[in-house]
Design a protein around this motif. Structure first.
Motif, PDB file in Angstrom:
ATOM      1  N   PRO A   1       0.848  -1.277   0.954  1.00  0.00           N
ATOM      2  CA  PRO A   1      -0.057  -0.430  -0.028  1.00  0.00           C
ATOM      3  C   PRO A   1       0.936   1.200  -0.332  1.00  0.00           C
ATOM      4  CG  PRO A   1       0.211  -0.826   2.020  1.00  0.00           C
ATOM      5  CD  PRO A   1       1.198  -1.890   0.931  1.00  0.00           C
ATOM      6  N   GLN A   2       0.130   2.295  -0.658  1.00  0.00           N
ATOM      7  CA  GLN A   2       1.549   3.729  -0.165  1.00  0.00           C
ATOM      8  C   GLN A   2       0.200   4.082   1.158  1.00  0.00           C
ATOM      9  OE1 GLN A   2       2.319   6.362  -3.388  1.00  0.00           O
ATOM     10  NE2 GLN A   2       0.826   7.943  -2.205  1.00  0.00           N
ATOM     11  N   VAL A   3       1.301   4.300   2.115  1.00  0.00           N
ATOM     12  CA  VAL A   3       0.385   4.615   3.106  1.00  0.00           C
ATOM     13  C   VAL A   3       0.588   6.759   3.015  1.00  0.00           C
ATOM     14  CG1 VAL A   3       1.333   2.849   4.105  1.00  0.00           C
ATOM     15  CG2 VAL A   3       2.942   4.733   4.561  1.00  0.00           C
ATOM     16  N   GLU A   4       0.194   7.188   3.974  1.00  0.00           N
ATOM     17  CA  GLU A   4       0.277   9.571   4.568  1.00  0.00           C
ATOM     18  C   GLU A   4       0.877   8.874   5.530  1.00  0.00           C
ATOM     19  OE1 GLU A   4      -1.666  11.311   1.391  1.00  0.00           O
ATOM     20  OE2 GLU A   4      -2.610  11.898   3.081  1.00  0.00           O
ATOM     21  N   ILE A   5       1.961   9.139   6.098  1.00  0.00           N
ATOM     22  CA  ILE A   5       2.890   9.431   7.247  1.00  0.00           C
ATOM     23  C   ILE A   5       2.842  11.244   7.466  1.00  0.00           C
ATOM     24  CG2 ILE A   5       4.436   9.434   8.686  1.00  0.00           C
ATOM     25  CD1 ILE A   5       6.004   7.513   7.030  1.00  0.00           C
ATOM     26  N   ARG A   6       1.671  11.151   8.785  1.00  0.00           N
ATOM     27  CA  ARG A   6       1.127  12.416   9.222  1.00  0.00           C
ATOM     28  C   ARG A   6       0.748  12.870  10.436  1.00  0.00           C
ATOM     29  NH1 ARG A   6      -3.583  12.259  10.279  1.00  0.00           N
ATOM     30  NH2 ARG A   6      -5.447  10.612   9.266  1.00  0.00           N
ATOM     31  N   LEU A   7       1.214  13.697  11.127  1.00  0.00           N
ATOM     32  CA  LEU A   7       0.439  14.230  12.375  1.00  0.00           C
ATOM     33  C   LEU A   7      -0.977  13.173  12.764  1.00  0.00           C
ATOM     34  CD1 LEU A   7       2.068  17.334  13.685  1.00  0.00           C
ATOM     35  CD2 LEU A   7       2.411  15.295  15.365  1.00  0.00           C
ATOM     36  N   ILE A   8      -0.731  12.706  13.644  1.00  0.00           N
ATOM     37  CA  ILE A   8      -2.139  12.362  14.199  1.00  0.00           C
ATOM     38  C   ILE A   8      -3.088  13.449  14.664  1.00  0.00           C
ATOM     39  CG2 ILE A   8      -1.416  10.185  15.163  1.00  0.00           C
ATOM     40  CD1 ILE A   8      -2.052  11.249  18.059  1.00  0.00           C
ATOM     41  N   LYS A   9      -4.577  13.403  14.614  1.00  0.00           N
ATOM     42  CA  LYS A   9      -5.178  14.616  14.625  1.00  0.00           C
ATOM     43  C   LYS A   9      -6.603  13.984  15.374  1.00  0.00           C
ATOM     44  CE  LYS A   9      -7.344  14.083   9.607  1.00  0.00           C
ATOM     45  NZ  LYS A   9      -6.797  14.864   8.814  1.00  0.00           N
ATOM     46  N   PRO A  10      -7.895  15.313  15.834  1.00  0.00           N
ATOM     47  CA  PRO A  10      -8.357  14.525  16.661  1.00  0.00           C
ATOM     48  C   PRO A  10      -9.416  14.198  15.689  1.00  0.00           C
ATOM     49  CG  PRO A  10      -7.964  16.829  17.713  1.00  0.00           C
ATOM     50  CD  PRO A  10      -7.143  16.434  16.330  1.00  0.00           C
ATOM     51  N   GLY A  11     -10.097  13.087  16.097  1.00  0.00           N
ATOM     52  CA  GLY A  11     -10.734  11.542  15.007  1.00  0.00           C
ATOM     53  C   GLY A  11     -10.247  10.917  14.196  1.00  0.00           C
ATOM     54  N   ASP A  12      -9.203  10.377  14.516  1.00  0.00           N
ATOM     55  CA  ASP A  12      -8.481   9.606  13.570  1.00  0.00           C
ATOM     56  C   ASP A  12      -8.248   8.067  14.837  1.00  0.00           C
ATOM     57  OD1 ASP A  12      -6.953  10.531  11.668  1.00  0.00           O
ATOM     58  OD2 ASP A  12      -5.378  11.190  12.890  1.00  0.00           O
ATOM     59  N   ARG A  13      -8.705   7.250  13.855  1.00  0.00           N
ATOM     60  CA  ARG A  13      -8.949   6.502  15.211  1.00  0.00           C
ATOM     61  C   ARG A  13      -7.231   5.787  14.852  1.00  0.00           C
ATOM     62  NH1 ARG A  13     -10.625   2.729  12.326  1.00  0.00           N
ATOM     63  NH2 ARG A  13     -10.415   3.045  10.161  1.00  0.00           N
ATOM     64  N   LEU A  14      -7.504   5.348  15.787  1.00  0.00           N
ATOM     65  CA  LEU A  14      -5.766   4.412  16.638  1.00  0.00           C
ATOM     66  C   LEU A  14      -5.920   3.167  16.817  1.00  0.00           C
ATOM     67  CD1 LEU A  14      -4.372   8.107  17.954  1.00  0.00           C
ATOM     68  CD2 LEU A  14      -4.216   7.539  15.071  1.00  0.00           C
ATOM     69  N   THR A  15      -6.501   2.695  16.666  1.00  0.00           N
ATOM     70  CA  THR A  15      -6.348   0.940  17.317  1.00  0.00           C
ATOM     71  C   THR A  15      -6.524   0.304  16.011  1.00  0.00           C
ATOM     72  OG1 THR A  15      -9.273   1.067  16.721  1.00  0.00           O
ATOM     73  CG2 THR A  15      -8.668   1.500  18.623  1.00  0.00           C
ATOM     74  N   GLY A  16      -6.201  -0.504  16.659  1.00  0.00           N
ATOM     75  CA  GLY A  16      -6.311  -1.906  14.563  1.00  0.00           C
ATOM     76  C   GLY A  16      -4.945  -2.543  14.985  1.00  0.00           C
ATOM     77  N   LEU A  17      -3.794  -1.810  15.674  1.00  0.00           N
ATOM     78  CA  LEU A  17      -2.709  -2.350  15.634  1.00  0.00           C
ATOM     79  C   LEU A  17      -2.227  -3.670  16.046  1.00  0.00           C
ATOM     80  CD1 LEU A  17       0.366   0.426  16.780  1.00  0.00           C
ATOM     81  CD2 LEU A  17      -0.751  -1.099  13.692  1.00  0.00           C
ATOM     82  N   SER A  18      -1.754  -4.460  15.549  1.00  0.00           N
ATOM     83  CA  SER A  18      -1.708  -6.296  16.034  1.00  0.00           C
ATOM     84  C   SER A  18      -0.105  -5.486  15.774  1.00  0.00           C
ATOM     85  CB  SER A  18      -1.890  -6.914  14.795  1.00  0.00           C
ATOM     86  OG  SER A  18      -1.713  -8.467  15.366  1.00  0.00           O
ATOM     87  N   LEU A  19       0.538  -6.393  17.348  1.00  0.00           N
ATOM     88  CA  LEU A  19       1.774  -6.148  17.160  1.00  0.00           C
ATOM     89  C   LEU A  19       2.204  -7.369  18.291  1.00  0.00           C
ATOM     90  CD1 LEU A  19       2.499  -2.585  19.008  1.00  0.00           C
ATOM     91  CD2 LEU A  19       2.302  -3.475  17.076  1.00  0.00           C
ATOM     92  N   GLY A  20       1.219  -8.199  18.138  1.00  0.00           N
ATOM     93  CA  GLY A  20       2.164  -9.474  18.083  1.00  0.00           C
ATOM     94  C   GLY A  20       2.801  -9.780  19.691  1.00  0.00           C
TER      95      GLY A  20
END
Lengths: 62, 182
Positions: free
Chosen positions: B7-26
Motif C-alpha cells: 500500500p501507499q501510506v501517508e505519514i502525518r501528525l495524528i489529529k482528532p478523530g483519527d482511529r488509532l485502534t487495530g494495530l496488531s503488534l504480535g
C-alpha cells in the motif's frame, strides 16, 4: 556507574557510562546510515511541513 | 505464498478523530505500545506533551499501520569533567545536552518488512535536523531500544552507548549525534 532513562524524558548518565558517552560523542564518527537516513528524512520533513503529509511507497511484504 | 501488495501510506501528525485502534503488534511485550497509541496519544497531543506521527493506509479507511512518538529530552552527564563539547574558546559549563527522544515506535506485525519503521525513524531524524536543530538547538536523537530492536537501530545509524551496563539493560540507550551528520 549508572544509567537512568525514561522513554518520555531524560537520559541520565554517571560514572563509566558518562565517561564512555563523552568519549563516543566527542570522538565517534557518524555512521553512513545515519547520514543517509537523515537526508531522506529531511526531504520527508520538508514535504510534511509544506503539505501536512508525507507519501511513502512501501515494499511488498510476503 | 504470493506477496502482499504494497500500500501507499501517508505519514502525518495524528489529529482528532483519527482511529488509532487495530494495530496488531504480535508480542505481549509490545502491549504498552498499543495501549499508548489507543488510549493516550490523543491526550498527549492535546497537551503538547509529545508529537505522534502515524502511518495511515489511505486506501483502507486510513487504517493505522505504525506510529512514532517524539518528545523533547536531554542527556544529563552527572559526574566528572564536562568535556563533551570541545571547541577552542567555547565555555559550556552545563551537564545537560538537548535531545529529541524517540519515545514510542511501533509497526503492525503484518507490515514489518514494508519499510514503515525506517520511514518513521528517517522522518524523526529529518525533523530533528531540519526544524528542531536549526530553530531551537538539539544535539542528539536518543532512543531506549528494545533489546530485539538494537540491531535494527544500528542499521539505521544509531550508536549503542558502549558500556556493559547499557548492553545489559532491557532497553539499551542508543543515539545519533546530530552535530556530525551534516
Amino acid at each position: 556507574m549508572s544509567i537512568k532513562s525514561n522513554a518520555f524524558g531524560r537520559v541520565e548518565l554517571t560514572g563509566a557510562d558518562a565517561k564512555k558517552f563523552r568519549a563516543q560523542a566527542t570522538y565517534g564518527r557518524p555512521k553512513a546510515a545515519a547520514k543517509s537516513g537523515a537526508a531522506l528524512g529531511s526531504a520527508m520533513a520538508r514535504e510534511l511541513q509544506s503539505s501536512g503529509t508525507v507519501k511513502v511507497k512501501l515494499r511488498a511484504t510476503a | 505464498m504470493a506477496a502482499r501488495a504494497a500500500p501507499q501510506v501517508e505519514i502525518r501528525l495524528i489529529k482528532p478523530g483519527d482511529r488509532l485502534t487495530g494495530l496488531s503488534l504480535g508480542d505481549q511485550a509490545y502491549a504498552p505500545l498499543k495501549t499508548f497509541v489507543q488510549r493516550h496519544a490523543h491526550a498527549y497531543e492535546r497537551q503538547s506533551l509529545a508529537r505522534t506521527y502515524g502511518a495511515f493506509d489511505t486506501a483502507n479507511n486510513d487504517k493505522l499501520l505504525g506510529y512514532i512518538t517524539l518528545v523533547c529530552g536531554e542527556v544529563v552527564i552527572q559526574d566528572g569533567d564536562n568535556a563533551l563539547v570541545v571547541e577552542e574558546g567555547l565555555a559550556y559549563h552545563y551537564c545537560q545536552y538537548p535531545a529529541v527522544k524517540i519515545a514510542r515506535l511501533a509497526v503492525d506485525r503484518r507490515m514489518r518488512e514494508a519499510g514503515i519503521g525506517i520511514a518513521l525513524v528517517n522522518l524523526a531524524l529529518g525533523i530533528a535536523r531540519n526544524f528542531i536543530c536549526p530553530n531551537v538547538g538539539c544535539r542528539f536523537v536518543m532512543v531506549d531500544a528494545k533489546r530485539n530492536s538494537v540491531a535494527w537501530y544500528d542499521r539505521r545509524g544509531f550508536t549503542m552507548l558502549d558500556t556493559s551496563e547499557n548492553k545489559d539493560r532491557g532497553e539499551p540507550v542508543m543515539f545519533v549525534d546530530l552535530s556530525k551528520i551534516g
